[in-house]
Design a protein around this motif. Structure first.
Motif, PDB file in Angstrom:
ATOM      1  N   ARG A 147      35.810  35.859  31.013  1.00 42.80           N
ATOM      2  CA  ARG A 147      35.606  35.639  32.456  1.00 42.80           C
ATOM      3  C   ARG A 147      35.454  36.970  33.189  1.00 42.80           C
ATOM      4  O   ARG A 147      34.590  37.135  34.040  1.00 42.80           O
ATOM      5  CB  ARG A 147      36.784  34.847  33.034  1.00 42.80           C
ATOM      6  CG  ARG A 147      36.511  33.363  33.086  1.00 42.80           C
ATOM      7  CD  ARG A 147      37.649  32.612  33.753  1.00 42.80           C
ATOM      8  NE  ARG A 147      38.176  31.617  32.830  1.00 42.80           N
ATOM      9  CZ  ARG A 147      39.372  31.632  32.268  1.00 42.80           C
ATOM     10  NH1 ARG A 147      40.234  32.571  32.557  1.00 42.80           N
ATOM     11  NH2 ARG A 147      39.735  30.696  31.438  1.00 42.80           N
TER      12      ARG A 147
ATOM     13  N   ARG B  92      32.078  38.455  32.565  1.00 43.40           N
ATOM     14  CA  ARG B  92      31.002  37.738  33.275  1.00 43.40           C
ATOM     15  C   ARG B  92      30.998  38.112  34.760  1.00 43.40           C
ATOM     16  O   ARG B  92      29.948  38.265  35.377  1.00 43.40           O
ATOM     17  CB  ARG B  92      31.184  36.235  33.092  1.00 43.40           C
ATOM     18  CG  ARG B  92      29.997  35.467  33.585  1.00 43.40           C
ATOM     19  CD  ARG B  92      29.698  34.241  32.758  1.00 43.40           C
ATOM     20  NE  ARG B  92      28.353  33.755  33.061  1.00 43.40           N
ATOM     21  CZ  ARG B  92      27.861  32.629  32.614  1.00 43.40           C
ATOM     22  NH1 ARG B  92      28.565  31.879  31.815  1.00 43.40           N
ATOM     23  NH2 ARG B  92      26.642  32.255  32.935  1.00 43.40           N
ATOM     24  N   GLU B  93      32.203  38.252  35.313  1.00 39.66           N
ATOM     25  CA  GLU B  93      32.294  38.619  36.738  1.00 39.66           C
ATOM     26  C   GLU B  93      31.751  40.019  36.991  1.00 39.66           C
ATOM     27  O   GLU B  93      31.173  40.297  38.044  1.00 39.66           O
ATOM     28  CB  GLU B  93      33.759  38.585  37.197  1.00 39.66           C
ATOM     29  CG  GLU B  93      34.251  37.194  37.554  1.00 39.66           C
ATOM     30  CD  GLU B  93      35.771  37.132  37.627  1.00 39.66           C
ATOM     31  OE1 GLU B  93      36.413  38.205  37.736  1.00 39.66           O
ATOM     32  OE2 GLU B  93      36.316  36.021  37.548  1.00 39.66           O
ATOM     33  N   ARG B  94      31.943  40.914  36.032  1.00 42.89           N
ATOM     34  CA  ARG B  94      31.610  42.318  36.289  1.00 42.89           C
ATOM     35  C   ARG B  94      30.223  42.718  35.831  1.00 42.89           C
ATOM     36  O   ARG B  94      29.757  43.798  36.219  1.00 42.89           O
ATOM     37  CB  ARG B  94      32.629  43.213  35.609  1.00 42.89           C
ATOM     38  CG  ARG B  94      33.957  43.155  36.325  1.00 42.89           C
ATOM     39  CD  ARG B  94      34.961  43.856  35.486  1.00 42.89           C
ATOM     40  NE  ARG B  94      36.283  43.725  36.029  1.00 42.89           N
ATOM     41  CZ  ARG B  94      37.368  43.836  35.291  1.00 42.89           C
ATOM     42  NH1 ARG B  94      37.254  44.084  34.014  1.00 42.89           N
ATOM     43  NH2 ARG B  94      38.546  43.712  35.836  1.00 42.89           N
TER      44      ARG B  94
ATOM     45  N   ARG C 242      42.280  41.989  30.592  1.00 42.78           N
ATOM     46  CA  ARG C 242      40.971  41.882  31.271  1.00 42.78           C
ATOM     47  C   ARG C 242      40.294  43.243  31.441  1.00 42.78           C
ATOM     48  O   ARG C 242      39.538  43.450  32.381  1.00 42.78           O
ATOM     49  CB  ARG C 242      41.107  41.186  32.633  1.00 42.78           C
ATOM     50  CG  ARG C 242      41.663  39.774  32.538  1.00 42.78           C
ATOM     51  CD  ARG C 242      41.923  39.195  33.895  1.00 42.78           C
ATOM     52  NE  ARG C 242      42.893  39.973  34.640  1.00 42.78           N
ATOM     53  CZ  ARG C 242      44.220  39.826  34.524  1.00 42.78           C
ATOM     54  NH1 ARG C 242      44.723  38.922  33.711  1.00 42.78           N
ATOM     55  NH2 ARG C 242      45.055  40.594  35.216  1.00 42.78           N
TER      56      ARG C 242
ATOM     57  N   ASP D 204      42.591  44.885  34.401  1.00 43.41           N
ATOM     58  CA  ASP D 204      41.371  44.771  35.222  1.00 43.41           C
ATOM     59  C   ASP D 204      40.645  46.099  35.416  1.00 43.41           C
ATOM     60  O   ASP D 204      40.057  46.347  36.468  1.00 43.41           O
ATOM     61  CB  ASP D 204      41.722  44.169  36.599  1.00 43.41           C
ATOM     62  CG  ASP D 204      42.395  42.819  36.451  1.00 43.41           C
ATOM     63  OD1 ASP D 204      41.768  41.914  35.893  1.00 43.41           O
ATOM     64  OD2 ASP D 204      43.568  42.690  36.874  1.00 43.41           O
TER      65      ASP D 204
END
Ligand SMILES: CC(C)(COP(=O)(O)OP(=O)(O)OC[C@H]1O[C@@H](n2cnc3c(N)ncnc32)[C@H](O)[C@@H]1OP(=O)(O)O)[C@@H](O)C(=O)NCCC(=O)NCCS
Length: 234
Positions: A60, A63-65, A128, A148
């Motif tokens: 996830r 995909r977001e980044r 992440r 993150d």
């Protein structure tokens, strides 16, 4: 990434910035792996469902980044940065047992050959963390990377000395390390900081600040460029 301490150095515009402290006993930081569970709270017996949950959150996050990611299958099959982090999770666990350290190194070596990303099994990598493009990333033995964090290709989290002990950077949560950035020594890159592409960072970067150039100069949000707020200089 919880403890914080006031850090007076490297503040061009302010002197009241908070950062996490370098571990007081550097040698102990290196040997901490021998004790078993690492600084991220992981254990060698992490249950499979949690491992799967971690894997899904990695996907996830990627995909977001990465706006170029088109499907989950593409991420699973063709993202070397993800493969490198997953391999590291296994090699880090092997590293925590003295008897399997050679195996950990060999696995890390194989992962490096396949992905172009070299992460020492002793390094602590948070959740992440996404390594985009992968190739040329080097993360040293005593480096610690928070949650993150976004790392582009060519980033080095390296040492400035050949002495044992804590010699690699500590990178906070939500940090962005631009392509080709070299972050050297047991320094702190605070939560949410950004390091510009091809910058060479040899001093602490306060949380939320940006480090740019060679050697990198740090600046607070909104203070770069043409004297963003002249009041700061009066
Ligand atoms: C550091 C960074 C996050 C700053 O982004 P930003 O806050 O949006 O800043 P801007 O792009 O508006 O640039 C602000 C100033 O910094 C300069 N600058 C930006 N990045 C720089 C860098 N890596 N090195 C030196 N100067 C840089 C700009 O030229 C500009 O200068 P000016 O104020 O004199 O005109 C960004 O430039 C960066 O390097 N991101 C990494 C991106 C990356 O690695 N991408 C790889 C994708 S494959």
């Amino acid at each position: 990434m919880a403890a914080r301490a006031t850090l007076p150095s490297l503040t061009l515009l302010r002197s009241d910035v908070e950062l996490r402290p370098v571990p007081a006993d550097a040698q102990a930081a290196t040997e901490a792996d021998d004790a078993g569970p690492d600084a991220a709270g992981e254990t060698a017996t992490e249950p499979a469902p949690r491992a799967l949950a971690r894997l899904l959150e990695d996907l996830r996050a990627a995909r977001e980044r990465d706006p170029a990611a088109r499907s989950w299958a593409e991420l699973v099959l063709a993202y070397p940065g993800l493969h490198a982090v997953w391999a590291h999770r296994v090699s880090h666990r092997l590293w925590q047992r003295r008897g399997t350290r050679l195996l950990a190194r060999v696995l890390s070596h194989v992962a490096r050959s396949v992905t172009g990303v070299e992460i020492h099994p002793g390094a602590v990598i948070g959740r992440r963390v996404f390594i985009d493009h992968g190739m040329g990333v080097v993360i040293g033995e005593t480096a610690e990377v928070g949650d993150d964090v976004l790392i582009y290709h060519g980033v080095t989290l390296g040492g400035r000395t050949t002495k044992r002990g804590k010699r690699h950077p500590t990178v906070g949560d939500g940090v962005v390390l631009g392509a080709g950035a070299k972050v050297l020594g047991p320094i702190l890159v605070g939560d949410g900081a950004r390091v510009g592409a091809n910058s060479v960072v040899v001093g602490d970067v306060p949380a939320g600040w940006t480090a740019l150039g060679v050697p990198a100069q740090v600046s607070a949000p909104g203070t770069r460029g043409a004297m963003a707020d002249p009041a700061l200089f009066i």
